[in-house]
Design a protein around this motif. Sequence first.
Motif, short mmCIF file in Angstrom:
data_model
loop_
_atom_site.label_atom_id
_atom_site.label_comp_id
_atom_site.label_asym_id
_atom_site.label_seq_id
_atom_site.Cartn_x
_atom_site.Cartn_y
_atom_site.Cartn_z
N HIS A 29 -68.79 60.82 52.59
CA HIS A 29 -69.98 60.25 53.22
C HIS A 29 -69.98 60.52 54.73
CE1 HIS A 29 -72.80 57.59 55.09
NE2 HIS A 29 -71.82 56.96 55.70
N HIS A 30 -68.83 60.27 55.35
CA HIS A 30 -68.76 60.45 56.80
C HIS A 30 -68.96 61.92 57.19
CE1 HIS A 30 -66.69 60.71 60.79
NE2 HIS A 30 -67.61 59.80 61.00
N GLU A 31 -68.34 62.83 56.43
CA GLU A 31 -68.55 64.25 56.69
C GLU A 31 -70.03 64.62 56.56
OE1 GLU A 31 -67.32 67.00 53.59
OE2 GLU A 31 -66.78 68.51 55.09
N TRP A 85 -72.69 62.66 56.65
CA TRP A 85 -73.58 62.04 57.65
C TRP A 85 -73.70 62.95 58.86
CZ3 TRP A 85 -74.03 60.59 62.67
CH2 TRP A 85 -75.15 59.79 62.98
N HIS A 86 -72.56 63.49 59.31
CA HIS A 86 -72.57 64.34 60.50
C HIS A 86 -73.17 65.72 60.24
CE1 HIS A 86 -70.64 61.75 63.51
NE2 HIS A 86 -69.96 61.24 62.49
N ILE A 87 -73.37 66.07 58.96
CA ILE A 87 -74.10 67.31 58.63
C ILE A 87 -75.60 67.01 58.57
CG2 ILE A 87 -74.57 68.98 56.80
CD1 ILE A 87 -71.63 68.84 56.02
N MET A 129 -74.81 53.11 61.61
CA MET A 129 -74.01 53.52 60.45
C MET A 129 -72.52 53.27 60.71
SD MET A 129 -72.06 55.70 58.64
CE MET A 129 -71.85 57.14 59.69
N HIS A 130 -72.05 53.64 61.91
CA HIS A 130 -70.64 53.43 62.20
C HIS A 130 -70.32 51.93 62.33
CE1 HIS A 130 -70.83 57.79 63.22
NE2 HIS A 130 -69.59 57.78 62.78
N GLN A 131 -71.26 51.15 62.85
CA GLN A 131 -71.05 49.70 62.96
C GLN A 131 -70.91 49.07 61.58
OE1 GLN A 131 -73.83 47.22 62.24
NE2 GLN A 131 -72.30 45.62 62.43
N ALA A 144 -56.67 55.08 64.14
CA ALA A 144 -57.19 55.20 65.50
C ALA A 144 -58.69 55.48 65.53
CB ALA A 144 -56.44 56.30 66.25
N PHE A 145 -59.21 56.09 64.44
CA PHE A 145 -60.65 56.32 64.35
C PHE A 145 -61.39 55.00 64.53
CE2 PHE A 145 -64.46 55.88 61.73
CZ PHE A 145 -65.24 56.97 62.09
N TRP A 146 -60.90 53.97 63.85
CA TRP A 146 -61.57 52.67 63.82
C TRP A 146 -61.46 51.98 65.17
CZ3 TRP A 146 -64.35 52.05 59.39
CH2 TRP A 146 -64.04 52.95 58.36
N TRP A 154 -61.17 53.55 68.11
CA TRP A 154 -62.07 54.27 69.02
C TRP A 154 -63.52 53.86 68.76
CZ3 TRP A 154 -63.17 55.98 73.40
CH2 TRP A 154 -64.08 57.01 73.66
N HIS A 155 -63.89 53.81 67.48
CA HIS A 155 -65.28 53.47 67.17
C HIS A 155 -65.60 51.99 67.43
CE1 HIS A 155 -67.70 56.89 65.93
NE2 HIS A 155 -66.53 57.46 65.69
N ARG A 156 -64.60 51.12 67.35
CA ARG A 156 -64.87 49.72 67.70
C ARG A 156 -65.14 49.61 69.20
NH1 ARG A 156 -67.56 46.25 65.53
NH2 ARG A 156 -66.26 45.30 63.91
CU LIG Z 1 -68.75 59.56 62.60
#
Ligand SMILES: [Cu+2]
Length: 596
Positions: free
Chosen positions: A147-149, A151-153, A175-177, A324-326, A328-330
């Motif tokens: 899904h994440h891949e 979304w960015h396409i 979406m990221h929230q 770390a993704f989470w 950074w996104h938080r």
């Molecule tokens: Cu993303």
Amino acid sequence: MVSEIVKANVEIVFGLGTKIGLKPLSEDTPKQQPPGFSVFRKEDATRAAELAERLMVIAEDKGLDSATAFAAEVSETNPGLARHALGIFSTHSAMGRNIRLPSLLRRTAAFAARTAAKGEEVTLGSKSTGEEVALDWFREDPLANEHHEHWHIVYPNRVAPARIKQRHGELFYYMHQQMLARYDVERLSAGLKPVAPLADLRSSLGSGYDPGQLETSYLDYEPREPGKTMAGDLADLILLDERLARAASTHRLGPAGEEVLLEGHQGSNLLGLEAESTSLQRFEEFHGNHHGDGHGHIAAASVRNTNRSTGVMADTATAIRDPAFWRWHRHIDDIHFSYQDSLDPHTFDEQLDVQLKGISLQPEESDSPAGPGSDELRTFMRSGRYKLTNEKTYKYDFLSHEPFQFRVDLQNTADGPRPVTLRVFLLPSALFSIDADPTTVSGRQMRRFAIELDKVKIDVPAGEMSFVRKGRDSSVIRRPAVVDPGEVADIEGGDQSATAECTCGWPFGLLVPRGTVDGMHFKLFAMLTDNAADRIGSPKKCGSMSFCGVGDQYPDAKPMGYPFDRRLTAPLGQLVATNPTMALRDVSIHWQDAVG
Ligand SMILES: [Cu+2]
């Protein structure tokens, strides 16, 4: 249907075949030495968008065989570039939409099993360190990563300005929230604290991550040791960070003298377009590439960081696996939250002829009325096995739940039919108390944990009606609903549900949180709004309307996340009690496998 040549070319781009045909990947397939590619680097994303435009021209002139052959040729020298360009081509052009990208599960499995013996059962063996291990199952979910891949396409940041979709920046945040809200609820059920934002960019990233057997044709993913910080010179990123935070708090974007005013949810959109450095960014020099650069600095903190060997954060298909993704996104979400939090609250004074008498969550096909009481739902962890060539098997885990439906009781006091929008959220009781004062510092945070479950138009005839909506039809998930990711690993040909646009959407299995063995408590919240004003049309045939829009449109005039996109003025329980268009219901979610 596309030709065998097109299929073979697509396989080549993803490193799954050779020019001779569909020869299965083997140990002796040589790894290329690419110049290095990350979609989070602005120049790389721009080049991929340019290549996608070129593929569109070739397809128009000479057909799909030639366009995909060109992509395959580019993949020989820069597979990352070719892969992302083909993804954009497959979602942003009429001809490209006939192409099917190989599923992420199949790609992951093929590379994980590369060196496995005949008949062997392999797993990815990827894992985080310390207490974060408890959330590995969630971050490693095959369909959440896909899904994440996708979304960015579907929402690429550097395509020609005319191709940037409506409300891209706002959806980037929303979406990221929503992914973060779900992640934090899962953390809570595992006994962990909500994810800590990476507020100080020079501080430790915390837990490490080991990608195990994860690789692609052009990248070996590298582990990151625990306790590392973002790598490289952080001065520029810190400056960008301060500027975005200031824009969020002052409602003014850009350098002094040239500022653009941020207002309402259009302000979220403008802020997001800058944060992600889209081609609609107004202040490229001043606001830079904040989100992408952060991904790069974290990827660079891995054991080795070279063109062909870096951290999972460098790639949209793998980034969410890293704790770390989470973090950074938080942090990114904190900036956006501070903007939203300073906007005027909603007044909820919309007049509707339709009242919401109640909602309940019940087993699918149940015909019992909503009635008083509370509802229960059971979840289970499952393992899937995907068969590869040479009798190798790839084993993966995923969450599943009992099939359920919502039942809402409605009363229309007008003479004729009225269209309404039903909005359904799940509120984790431990993080979102309906009695707490939402105007306090901690109370203001609660709305961040509201999980969107569904959004649907209902035509309500005069009088009373009971409306049933299945979980599998939710506007949030990838549709058609997929229970086991293995079911759709090999979809191809004329199946529309395999286009990248259709595979953009939250996994059905993760629609509801896993809960706990003893039962985790939630409030189901539902609200009606005037559909004539919302402009939510007929349901999307596939994919996720809430997370991925419909075509180039986002079919809801309300701010994304409404009504939880702004601070509330009174405890939610009080708002519901005084508002006939809102309803609450107790739900507990029981995770079954861990029993006994
Ligand atoms: Cu993303």
